[in-house]
Scaffold this motif. Structure first.
Motif, PDB file in Angstrom:
ATOM      1  N   MET A   1       0.843  -1.212   0.000  1.00  0.00           N
ATOM      2  CA  MET A   1       0.000   0.000   0.000  1.00  0.00           C
ATOM      3  C   MET A   1       0.872   1.253   0.000  1.00  0.00           C
ATOM      4  SD  MET A   1      -3.174  -0.758  -0.119  1.00  0.00           S
ATOM      5  CE  MET A   1      -3.967   0.757   0.462  1.00  0.00           C
ATOM      6  N   HIS A   2       0.367   2.280  -0.608  1.00  0.00           N
ATOM      7  CA  HIS A   2       1.084   3.553  -0.657  1.00  0.00           C
ATOM      8  C   HIS A   2       0.364   4.553   0.235  1.00  0.00           C
ATOM      9  CE1 HIS A   2       3.614   2.517  -4.141  1.00  0.00           C
ATOM     10  NE2 HIS A   2       2.615   1.723  -4.422  1.00  0.00           N
ATOM     11  N   PRO A   3       1.105   5.293   1.051  1.00  0.00           N
ATOM     12  CA  PRO A   3       0.447   6.372   1.780  1.00  0.00           C
ATOM     13  C   PRO A   3      -0.049   7.403   0.767  1.00  0.00           C
ATOM     14  CG  PRO A   3       2.825   6.551   1.998  1.00  0.00           C
ATOM     15  CD  PRO A   3       2.543   5.267   1.263  1.00  0.00           C
ATOM     16  N   ARG A   4      -1.298   7.790   0.879  1.00  0.00           N
ATOM     17  CA  ARG A   4      -1.876   8.658  -0.138  1.00  0.00           C
ATOM     18  C   ARG A   4      -2.151  10.042   0.423  1.00  0.00           C
ATOM     19  NH1 ARG A   4      -4.107   7.602  -4.600  1.00  0.00           N
ATOM     20  NH2 ARG A   4      -3.613   9.808  -4.624  1.00  0.00           N
ATOM     21  N   LYS A   5      -1.894  11.032  -0.386  1.00  0.00           N
ATOM     22  CA  LYS A   5      -2.327  12.391  -0.073  1.00  0.00           C
ATOM     23  C   LYS A   5      -3.389  12.756  -1.088  1.00  0.00           C
ATOM     24  CE  LYS A   5       2.087  14.090   1.629  1.00  0.00           C
ATOM     25  NZ  LYS A   5       3.254  14.877   1.293  1.00  0.00           N
ATOM     26  N   GLY A   6      -4.487  13.281  -0.630  1.00  0.00           N
ATOM     27  CA  GLY A   6      -5.509  13.733  -1.559  1.00  0.00           C
ATOM     28  C   GLY A   6      -6.252  12.571  -2.200  1.00  0.00           C
ATOM     29  N   GLU A   7      -6.948  12.864  -3.267  1.00  0.00           N
ATOM     30  CA  GLU A   7      -7.848  11.892  -3.890  1.00  0.00           C
ATOM     31  C   GLU A   7      -7.187  11.228  -5.092  1.00  0.00           C
ATOM     32  OE1 GLU A   7     -11.089  11.314  -2.727  1.00  0.00           O
ATOM     33  OE2 GLU A   7     -10.222  12.454  -1.071  1.00  0.00           O
ATOM     34  N   ASP A   8      -7.659  10.018  -5.400  1.00  0.00           N
ATOM     35  CA  ASP A   8      -7.240   9.406  -6.655  1.00  0.00           C
ATOM     36  C   ASP A   8      -7.785  10.247  -7.797  1.00  0.00           C
ATOM     37  OD1 ASP A   8      -6.033   7.364  -5.306  1.00  0.00           O
ATOM     38  OD2 ASP A   8      -7.822   6.112  -5.292  1.00  0.00           O
ATOM     39  N   MET A   9      -6.983  10.422  -8.822  1.00  0.00           N
ATOM     40  CA  MET A   9      -7.372  11.281  -9.942  1.00  0.00           C
ATOM     41  C   MET A   9      -7.545  10.478 -11.215  1.00  0.00           C
ATOM     42  SD  MET A   9      -5.337  14.890  -9.657  1.00  0.00           S
ATOM     43  CE  MET A   9      -3.689  14.225  -9.686  1.00  0.00           C
ATOM     44  N   LYS A  10      -8.328  11.046 -12.108  1.00  0.00           N
ATOM     45  CA  LYS A  10      -8.419  10.495 -13.458  1.00  0.00           C
ATOM     46  C   LYS A  10      -7.333  11.182 -14.283  1.00  0.00           C
ATOM     47  CE  LYS A  10     -11.897   9.383 -16.965  1.00  0.00           C
ATOM     48  NZ  LYS A  10     -10.999   8.349 -17.471  1.00  0.00           N
ATOM     49  N   ILE A  11      -6.449  10.389 -14.863  1.00  0.00           N
ATOM     50  CA  ILE A  11      -5.276  10.901 -15.567  1.00  0.00           C
ATOM     51  C   ILE A  11      -5.236  10.310 -16.973  1.00  0.00           C
ATOM     52  CG2 ILE A  11      -2.736  10.963 -15.593  1.00  0.00           C
ATOM     53  CD1 ILE A  11      -2.837  10.855 -12.523  1.00  0.00           C
ATOM     54  N   GLY A  12      -5.043  11.174 -17.971  1.00  0.00           N
ATOM     55  CA  GLY A  12      -4.888  10.707 -19.346  1.00  0.00           C
ATOM     56  C   GLY A  12      -3.438  10.834 -19.777  1.00  0.00           C
ATOM     57  N   ILE A  13      -2.907   9.795 -20.396  1.00  0.00           N
ATOM     58  CA  ILE A  13      -1.519   9.824 -20.884  1.00  0.00           C
ATOM     59  C   ILE A  13      -1.540   9.594 -22.390  1.00  0.00           C
ATOM     60  CG2 ILE A  13       0.748   8.710 -20.767  1.00  0.00           C
ATOM     61  CD1 ILE A  13       0.244   8.172 -17.840  1.00  0.00           C
ATOM     62  N   ILE A  14      -1.011  10.572 -23.123  1.00  0.00           N
ATOM     63  CA  ILE A  14      -0.985  10.501 -24.589  1.00  0.00           C
ATOM     64  C   ILE A  14       0.462  10.283 -25.006  1.00  0.00           C
ATOM     65  CG2 ILE A  14      -1.443  11.749 -26.721  1.00  0.00           C
ATOM     66  CD1 ILE A  14      -3.603  13.319 -25.051  1.00  0.00           C
ATOM     67  N   GLY A  15       0.733   9.076 -25.453  1.00  0.00           N
ATOM     68  CA  GLY A  15       2.101   8.670 -25.773  1.00  0.00           C
ATOM     69  C   GLY A  15       2.515   7.574 -24.816  1.00  0.00           C
ATOM     70  N   ALA A  16       2.854   6.420 -25.351  1.00  0.00           N
ATOM     71  CA  ALA A  16       3.171   5.269 -24.501  1.00  0.00           C
ATOM     72  C   ALA A  16       4.607   4.816 -24.726  1.00  0.00           C
ATOM     73  CB  ALA A  16       2.200   4.125 -24.765  1.00  0.00           C
ATOM     74  N   GLY A  17       5.495   5.789 -24.999  1.00  0.00           N
ATOM     75  CA  GLY A  17       6.919   5.480 -25.085  1.00  0.00           C
ATOM     76  C   GLY A  17       7.502   5.279 -23.698  1.00  0.00           C
ATOM     77  N   LEU A  30      -0.025   3.876  -7.795  1.00  0.00           N
ATOM     78  CA  LEU A  30      -0.442   4.805  -6.745  1.00  0.00           C
ATOM     79  C   LEU A  30      -1.957   4.896  -6.615  1.00  0.00           C
ATOM     80  CD1 LEU A  30       2.170   7.603  -7.475  1.00  0.00           C
ATOM     81  CD2 LEU A  30       2.044   6.253  -5.375  1.00  0.00           C
ATOM     82  N   GLY A  31      -2.673   4.168  -7.472  1.00  0.00           N
ATOM     83  CA  GLY A  31      -4.121   4.109  -7.326  1.00  0.00           C
ATOM     84  C   GLY A  31      -4.904   5.046  -8.219  1.00  0.00           C
ATOM     85  N   HIS A  32      -4.223   5.738  -9.138  1.00  0.00           N
ATOM     86  CA  HIS A  32      -4.952   6.643 -10.024  1.00  0.00           C
ATOM     87  C   HIS A  32      -5.628   5.875 -11.159  1.00  0.00           C
ATOM     88  CE1 HIS A  32      -3.525  10.217  -8.020  1.00  0.00           C
ATOM     89  NE2 HIS A  32      -2.298   9.747  -8.048  1.00  0.00           N
ATOM     90  N   ASP A  33      -6.663   6.480 -11.710  1.00  0.00           N
ATOM     91  CA  ASP A  33      -7.419   5.912 -12.816  1.00  0.00           C
ATOM     92  C   ASP A  33      -6.805   6.444 -14.110  1.00  0.00           C
ATOM     93  OD1 ASP A  33      -9.249   5.196 -14.724  1.00  0.00           O
ATOM     94  OD2 ASP A  33     -10.928   6.328 -13.883  1.00  0.00           O
ATOM     95  N   VAL A  34      -5.999   5.619 -14.771  1.00  0.00           N
ATOM     96  CA  VAL A  34      -5.195   6.070 -15.904  1.00  0.00           C
ATOM     97  C   VAL A  34      -5.753   5.542 -17.224  1.00  0.00           C
ATOM     98  CG1 VAL A  34      -2.892   6.034 -16.963  1.00  0.00           C
ATOM     99  CG2 VAL A  34      -3.120   6.199 -14.466  1.00  0.00           C
ATOM    100  N   SER A  35      -5.969   6.467 -18.165  1.00  0.00           N
ATOM    101  CA  SER A  35      -6.246   6.097 -19.558  1.00  0.00           C
ATOM    102  C   SER A  35      -4.998   6.394 -20.370  1.00  0.00           C
ATOM    103  CB  SER A  35      -7.414   6.923 -20.111  1.00  0.00           C
ATOM    104  OG  SER A  35      -8.610   6.596 -19.434  1.00  0.00           O
ATOM    105  N   VAL A  36      -4.632   5.484 -21.251  1.00  0.00           N
ATOM    106  CA  VAL A  36      -3.392   5.665 -22.022  1.00  0.00           C
ATOM    107  C   VAL A  36      -3.689   5.475 -23.511  1.00  0.00           C
ATOM    108  CG1 VAL A  36      -2.662   3.254 -21.652  1.00  0.00           C
ATOM    109  CG2 VAL A  36      -0.944   5.010 -22.199  1.00  0.00           C
ATOM    110  N   ALA A  37      -3.071   6.339 -24.321  1.00  0.00           N
ATOM    111  CA  ALA A  37      -3.290   6.302 -25.768  1.00  0.00           C
ATOM    112  C   ALA A  37      -1.961   6.457 -26.490  1.00  0.00           C
ATOM    113  CB  ALA A  37      -4.229   7.433 -26.187  1.00  0.00           C
TER     114      ALA A  37
END
Length: 228
Positions: A1-17, A30-37
């Motif tokens: 488990m990771h100590p968390r500060k604040g809320e989990d965020m929705k994060i978009g990542i464009i580029g998967a290099g 870290l528990g974030h909701d990640v979309s990757v393209a």
């Protein structure tokens, strides 16, 4: 488990290099909701999605509902990103630009940067039509996985962060802190030449003092290696 500060965020990542892939790995851990393209389509991201739990999406959908969007594509590819890319993002979205201009190695000559004297991130911002925060552009991709340290650890690396939107910059700096790195406010986007390729801070693995010193020692003259 990771100590968390604040809320989990929705994060978009464009580029998967290298940078995009390793940010996907760490941010999902870290528990974030990640979309990757990427430019080749979601079907090419199956392995990364299975490894991390991130959601592979078409580029057009990467920013949908996102509070943070990371644009980590070759600079020459930025103008080819879909128009209105950020229209569906969350209000107040922070857009991180990790890009670097490599005219000889990859990008060809970009007139706005060379003739108008725009910083690389200011040029990217104009293509995207949305303010950006410059971060991770001088960071080794492997360090994102290997060199994160808890706050206060003497070996913790600091990253320069430049941008004009103070709220977005604060959000980015907090996220980088959560990823295990200190940050140094490197000023607005017009100051971001201080962290472009060929500067003392580019690729520097140092703490806050080292990074602050390196930023202060940068020259606005673009070195020959990074001119088209």
């Amino acid at each position: 488990m990771h100590p968390r500060k604040g809320e989990d965020m929705k994060i978009g990542i464009i580029g998967a290099g290298n940078i995009g892939g390793n940010l996907t790995r760490r941010l999902t851990a870290l528990g974030h909701d990640v979309s990757v393209a990427n430019s080749r389509g979601p079907h090419t991201l199956t392995a990364l999605a299975e490894e991390t739990g991130a959601t592979p999406v078409p580029v057009e959908e990467a920013a949908r509902g996102a509070e943070v969007v990371v644009v980590t594509v070759p600079l020459k590819a930025v103008p080819d990103l879909p128009s209105g890319l950020l229209d569906g993002a969350a209000e107040g979205v922070a857009v991180i630009d990790t890009g670097n201009y490599y005219p000889r190695q990859r990008d060809g000559r970009i007139a706005g940067i060379e003739d108008e004297g725009l910083t690389e991130s200011r040029w990217t911002e104009r293509q995207l039509g949305h303010p950006v925060v410059k971060a991770f552009n001088g960071t080794y991709a492997q360090d994102i996985l290997d060199r994160h340290r808890p706050e206060g650890d003497p070996g913790r690396i600091a990253l320069p962060v430049a941008g004009d939107d103070e709220a977005a910059k604060r959000k980015v700096r907090e996220l980088i802190g959560e990823l295990g790195f200190d940050t140094v406010d490197a000023g607005g986007l017009d100051d971001s030449w201080r962290q472009q390729p060929g500067t003392p801070v580019y690729g520097l693995r140092g703490g806050v003092q080292d990074v602050t010193k390196a930023l202060s020692e940068a020259s606005p003259e673009r070195t020959a290696d990074f001119r088209g």
